[in-house]
Design a protein around this motif. Structure first.
Motif, PDB file in Angstrom:
ATOM      1  N   TYR A 141      -0.957   0.353 -15.166  1.00  0.00           N
ATOM      2  CA  TYR A 141       0.139  -0.619 -15.248  1.00  0.00           C
ATOM      3  C   TYR A 141       1.445   0.159 -15.199  1.00  0.00           C
ATOM      4  CZ  TYR A 141      -3.029  -4.087 -17.522  1.00  0.00           C
ATOM      5  OH  TYR A 141      -4.021  -4.981 -17.826  1.00  0.00           O
ATOM      6  N   ASN A 142       2.436  -0.384 -14.529  1.00  0.00           N
ATOM      7  CA  ASN A 142       3.790   0.131 -14.674  1.00  0.00           C
ATOM      8  C   ASN A 142       4.658  -1.006 -15.182  1.00  0.00           C
ATOM      9  OD1 ASN A 142       3.205   2.733 -13.752  1.00  0.00           O
ATOM     10  ND2 ASN A 142       3.530   2.157 -11.625  1.00  0.00           N
ATOM     11  N   CYS A 143       5.684  -0.653 -15.942  1.00  0.00           N
ATOM     12  CA  CYS A 143       6.499  -1.690 -16.583  1.00  0.00           C
ATOM     13  C   CYS A 143       7.749  -1.983 -15.758  1.00  0.00           C
ATOM     14  CB  CYS A 143       6.876  -1.251 -17.997  1.00  0.00           C
ATOM     15  SG  CYS A 143       7.942   0.191 -18.080  1.00  0.00           S
ATOM     16  N   ARG A 144       7.662  -1.747 -14.448  1.00  0.00           N
ATOM     17  CA  ARG A 144       8.867  -1.741 -13.595  1.00  0.00           C
ATOM     18  C   ARG A 144       8.482  -1.908 -12.131  1.00  0.00           C
ATOM     19  NH1 ARG A 144       7.558   2.840 -11.105  1.00  0.00           N
ATOM     20  NH2 ARG A 144       6.081   4.089 -12.280  1.00  0.00           N
ATOM     21  N   PHE A 145       9.493  -2.025 -11.281  1.00  0.00           N
ATOM     22  CA  PHE A 145       9.268  -2.016  -9.834  1.00  0.00           C
ATOM     23  C   PHE A 145       8.733  -0.639  -9.423  1.00  0.00           C
ATOM     24  CE2 PHE A 145      12.477  -5.390 -10.056  1.00  0.00           C
ATOM     25  CZ  PHE A 145      12.013  -6.282  -9.094  1.00  0.00           C
ATOM     26  N   GLY A 146       7.842  -0.602  -8.442  1.00  0.00           N
ATOM     27  CA  GLY A 146       7.312   0.668  -7.952  1.00  0.00           C
ATOM     28  C   GLY A 146       8.244   1.278  -6.916  1.00  0.00           C
ATOM     29  N   ASP A 147       8.137   2.575  -6.773  1.00  0.00           N
ATOM     30  CA  ASP A 147       8.923   3.296  -5.774  1.00  0.00           C
ATOM     31  C   ASP A 147       7.950   4.154  -4.975  1.00  0.00           C
ATOM     32  OD1 ASP A 147      10.675   4.883  -4.356  1.00  0.00           O
ATOM     33  OD2 ASP A 147      12.044   5.166  -6.032  1.00  0.00           O
ATOM     34  N   PRO A 148       7.748   3.978  -3.676  1.00  0.00           N
ATOM     35  CA  PRO A 148       8.541   3.209  -2.715  1.00  0.00           C
ATOM     36  C   PRO A 148       8.010   1.815  -2.368  1.00  0.00           C
ATOM     37  CG  PRO A 148       7.174   4.798  -1.527  1.00  0.00           C
ATOM     38  CD  PRO A 148       6.773   4.868  -2.971  1.00  0.00           C
ATOM     39  N   GLU A 149       7.268   1.153  -3.241  1.00  0.00           N
ATOM     40  CA  GLU A 149       6.802  -0.212  -2.945  1.00  0.00           C
ATOM     41  C   GLU A 149       7.969  -1.195  -2.820  1.00  0.00           C
ATOM     42  OE1 GLU A 149       5.370   1.752  -5.181  1.00  0.00           O
ATOM     43  OE2 GLU A 149       3.189   1.497  -5.170  1.00  0.00           O
ATOM     44  N   THR A 150       8.950  -1.048  -3.721  1.00  0.00           N
ATOM     45  CA  THR A 150      10.087  -1.975  -3.735  1.00  0.00           C
ATOM     46  C   THR A 150      10.807  -2.013  -2.382  1.00  0.00           C
ATOM     47  OG1 THR A 150      10.334  -1.437  -6.048  1.00  0.00           O
ATOM     48  CG2 THR A 150      12.220  -2.491  -5.019  1.00  0.00           C
ATOM     49  N   MET A 185       0.862  -1.190   0.000  1.00  0.00           N
ATOM     50  CA  MET A 185       0.000   0.000   0.000  1.00  0.00           C
ATOM     51  C   MET A 185       0.892   1.231   0.000  1.00  0.00           C
ATOM     52  SD  MET A 185      -2.565   1.328   3.005  1.00  0.00           S
ATOM     53  CE  MET A 185      -3.882   0.158   2.893  1.00  0.00           C
ATOM     54  N   ASP A 186       0.683   2.081  -1.004  1.00  0.00           N
ATOM     55  CA  ASP A 186       1.454   3.325  -1.111  1.00  0.00           C
ATOM     56  C   ASP A 186       0.677   4.443  -0.400  1.00  0.00           C
ATOM     57  OD1 ASP A 186       3.330   5.180  -1.902  1.00  0.00           O
ATOM     58  OD2 ASP A 186       2.901   5.068  -4.043  1.00  0.00           O
ATOM     59  N   HIS A 187       1.323   5.513  -0.051  1.00  0.00           N
ATOM     60  CA  HIS A 187       0.677   6.703   0.524  1.00  0.00           C
ATOM     61  C   HIS A 187       1.138   7.873  -0.325  1.00  0.00           C
ATOM     62  CE1 HIS A 187       0.622   3.707   3.701  1.00  0.00           C
ATOM     63  NE2 HIS A 187      -0.276   4.416   4.366  1.00  0.00           N
TER      64      HIS A 187
HETATM   65  N1  GLY Z   1       4.539   4.114  -6.333  1.00  0.00           N
HETATM   66  C1  GLY Z   1       4.017   4.261  -7.631  1.00  0.00           C
HETATM   67  C2  GLY Z   1       4.989   4.147  -8.717  1.00  0.00           C
HETATM   68  O1  GLY Z   1       6.093   3.667  -8.583  1.00  0.00           O
HETATM   69  O2  GLY Z   1       4.640   4.545  -9.829  1.00  0.00           O
END
Ligand code: GLY
Ligand code: AMP
Length: 425
Positions: A284-293, A211-213
């Motif tokens: 959709y994102n084509c990569r790792f999320g930031d800051p999910e990773t 979960m992102d904020h």
């Molecule tokens: N946290 C969302 C993103 O990486 O796009």
């Protein structure tokens, strides 16, 4: 073995730290990396979009494997260029990265293959978009087609706001060519869940949910940011919902990309909204999320490099991908004023004991001292047996890290904890 990681944020720091656990890797280079990543790898000042320089560097250094982490180089086709000179990569090629690079593409893909998402219309002329907005349901959501540093989505609560957004994107070209086309879509409501997955185009393995904020201030108020903190797992994402997503969203997306001749290999990120009509894809994102990773990878018990290499070699089904049952929390420490105006250049002090759990994003080394150089400065991360302890530990860690003008939200994970404790779904 020599590995190259492209990018220079907190996400890349988390990737570098995880890759370091593999004993076969002798040397990790980060391009451009940052002041914190430099403690865990060799940073080389080449930008993530400097394709020719990156390829030249990789050839000269005899790089065996490259991880392309940010959206821009993926959408520009860096993986294609590296593979052309024989360097194995983790990340989708240009044809597949379009799933993030063009919202018009991804929306049309979902429509064609009946993958649940918000209703939408596409426009390539401002006049027709404005005419449509005269009668469109409000609130509505306006999205620039291309990449826009995460700022290309406007939730318009009034018709005037919506029209202004169209004008800004299509006439004033606020996001340049990314706004040549726009998507106007139905406003959805419900909790949001991020699910990152590994896929080699044959098999898809979701990682632990998170979960992102996104908003700058406590209580989800203030401006949208690149993300102020994360927790994993996301308590809204039950086993039952996970099964439904696999059947209706994850597998159909992999198959849809294959059918389009755009096989996706790498980390496919599903931004989901759990609506009353079921889970729907927000993006959709084509990569790792930031800051999910920064919360997902610390929970990964399997070897990251082995998984990445298996994705590249299309044998993901043969590999075990195991996540811990623990919980993780990341509190992003930012510069006061972010995401608008903020000062930089302040010295950062991190106690030695905390360093293994700090992922640096916006900081550089000056005379061997770490100083702030960006809006989001670092993430203080903790992994504990349960969510409550993870949140408390992450905040304790953040309290020990000092720099002038430091700002962070005080309620990361609060909603998740409430959901978990009281079952408010
Ligand atoms: N946290 C969302 C993103 O990486 O796009
Ligand atoms: P994105 O940049 O695509 O991640 O979108 C940013 C944020 O806008 C998402 O995390 C959602 O909170 C919100 N959003 C995007 N699309 C919609 C939608 N159709 N309905 C409601 N909120 C949305």
């Amino acid at each position: 073995m020599k590995v190259l990681v492209i990018g220079g944020g907190g996400r890349e720091h988390a990737i570098v730290k995880k890759l370091k656990e593999n004993k076969k890797i002798d040397c990790i280079y980060a391009l451009p990396g940052n002041g914190g990543i430099g403690k865990d790898s060799i940073c080389v000042p080449i930008g993530a979009k400097e394709t020719d320089k990156i390829v030249g560097f990789a050839q000269n250094e005899g790089i065996d494997y490259a991880v392309v982490a940010p959206d821009d180089p993926l959408v520009l086709g860096l993986v294609d260029e590296l593979e052309r000179v024989g360097i194995k990569c983790f990340g989708p090629d240009k044809k597949a990265a379009i799933i993030e690079g063009s919202k018009v593409f991804s929306k049309n893909l979902m429509k064609k293959y009946s993958i649940p998402t918000a209703q939408y219309e596409v426009f390539d002329k401002a006049e027709s978009a404005l005419a449509y907005l005269e009668t469109a349901p409000i609130p509505t959501v306006i999205k620039a087609d291309g990449l826009a540093l995460g700022k290309g989505v406007i939730i318009a609560k009034t018709r005037d706001e919506a029209k202004k957004a169209v004008f800004e994107i299509m006439e004033n070209k606020k996001f340049g060519d990314s706004g040549n086309s726009i998507v106007i879509e139905e406003f959805l409501e419900g909790p949001e869940v991020s699910v990152l997955s590994f896929t080699d185009g044959k098999t898809i393995v979701p990682m632990v949910s998170s979960m992102d904020h996104k908003r700058a201030c406590d209580g989800d108020l203030g401006l949208n940011t690149g993300g102020m903190g994360t927790v994993a797992p996301n308590p809204y994402y039950t086993e039952e919902i996970a099964k439904e997503c696999m059947k209706k969203i994850f597998l159909p997306t992999v198959e849809a990309m294959n059918s389009e001749g755009r096989t996706f290999k790498g980390c496919l990120y599903f931004g989901l909204m759990l609506t009353k009509d079921g889970p729907k894809v927000i993006e959709y994102n084509c990569r790792f999320g930031d800051p999910e990773t920064q919360v997902v990878l610390p929970l990964l018990e399997s070897d990251l490099f082995e998984i990445m290499n298996a994705v590249t070699e299309e044998r993901l089904s043969e590999i075990e991908v195991k996540f811990s049952k623990k919980s993780a929390c990341c509190v992003v420490m930012a510069s006061k004023g972010y995401p608008e105006h903020y000062e930089k250049g302040f010295e950062i002090s991190i106690p030695e004991s905390e360093k293994p759990y700090v992922y640096v994003a916006g900081a550089e080394l000056r005379n061997d001292r770490l100083v702030t150089s960006g809006g989001r400065v670092l993430g203080a991360v903790a992994v504990e047996d349960n969510l409550e302890d993870a949140i408390n530990s992450a905040y304790n860690r953040a309290a020990k890290i000092k720099f002038d003008n430091a700002y962070y939200r005080t309620d990361i994970g609060k909603k998740a904890l409430l959901v978990q404790k009281e079952g408010i779904l």
